[in-house]
Design a protein around this motif. Structure first.
Motif, PDB file in Angstrom:
ATOM      1  N   ASP A   2       0.842  -1.185   0.000  1.00 24.76           N
ATOM      2  CA  ASP A   2       0.000   0.000   0.000  1.00 24.76           C
ATOM      3  C   ASP A   2       0.881   1.240   0.000  1.00 24.76           C
ATOM      4  OD1 ASP A   2       0.930  -0.116   2.585  1.00 24.76           O
ATOM      5  OD2 ASP A   2      -0.943  -0.812   3.425  1.00 24.76           O
ATOM      6  N   ASP A   3       0.504   2.282   0.701  1.00 27.86           N
ATOM      7  CA  ASP A   3       1.240   3.547   0.655  1.00 27.86           C
ATOM      8  C   ASP A   3       2.603   3.453   1.332  1.00 27.86           C
ATOM      9  OD1 ASP A   3      -1.026   4.537  -0.494  1.00 27.86           O
ATOM     10  OD2 ASP A   3      -1.843   5.318   1.378  1.00 27.86           O
ATOM     11  N   GLY A 140      -1.488   6.212  -2.716  1.00 27.48           N
ATOM     12  CA  GLY A 140      -1.903   4.930  -3.266  1.00 27.48           C
ATOM     13  C   GLY A 140      -0.838   4.216  -4.072  1.00 27.48           C
TER      14      GLY A 140
END
Length: 193
Positions: A2-3, A140
């Motif tokens: 993810d991030d 993102g």
């Protein structure tokens, strides 16, 4: 994935001795399809036999390059070889502290002249230092290590002690000058031999 900085690989070691792995990787997309044009490499060298993994384990940082690099969702890992390390690695990470030309502590974002290494373990260890420049992806999108520069060479740090590594050589000096005052850099020590 993810991030932010999440492209890390956890490497376990249940043996009594520190190990030096040589791993190979295949990048896969969110549908678990292999991305054959994406090259996977590591920052600390678990793909080259330069990283030492202590009992319990450690982590390495993955880097992706080539067409499809932003589509990587996971990796498949194959253990090519493992050997017993010549120098044991400690269970604690060796801490890094940037120093200016007068030996004063400064942040890793400033133009530093040396790095102080601190070993909390009961025995001496040997480490290398990686100066990492990270990209600044949109929300993102995973954060990539876009530039990795070694600072110094293999350095022994005494038990419950410190060692200072000077920034020398054209490559390291240029990287620190170029990337200081930037928003996304790290100074990481990792067990090596």
């Amino acid at each position: 994935m993810d991030d932010t900085m999440n492209q890390t690989l956890q490497i376990g070691n249940v043996g009594a001795s520190s190990l030096v792995p040589v791993l190979s990787f295949k990048a896969v997309d969110k549908n678990d399809h292999v991305l054959p044009q994406v090259k996977v490499s590591t920052v600390y060298g678990s793909d080259r036999g330069t990283m030492v993994v202590p009992y319990g384990g450690a982590y390495d940082i993955l880097r992706f390059s080539g067409p499809g690099e932003h589509d990587v969702a996971d990796v498949r890992v194959t253990v090519q070889t493992t050997t017993t390390a010549e120098i044991e690695a400690g269970p604690h990470e060796v801490k890094t502290q940037a120093l200016d030309s007068h030996g004063r502590e400064i942040t890793r974002f400033e133009r530093f002249s040396a790095v102080r290494l601190t070993n909390e373990d009961d025995f001496p260890v040997a480490v290398r230092i990686a100066y990492i420049l990270w990209d600044q992806p949109p929300k993102g999108v995973t954060q990539q290590a876009v530039e990795v520069t070694p600072i110094g060479g293999l350095t022994r740090v005494p038990a419950h002690g410190t060692a200072v590594v000077r920034v020398t050589g054209k490559e390291a000096t240029a990287a620190v000058a170029r990337n200081s005052n930037g928003p996304a850099v790290s100074i990481k020590a990792y067990n090596s031999q």
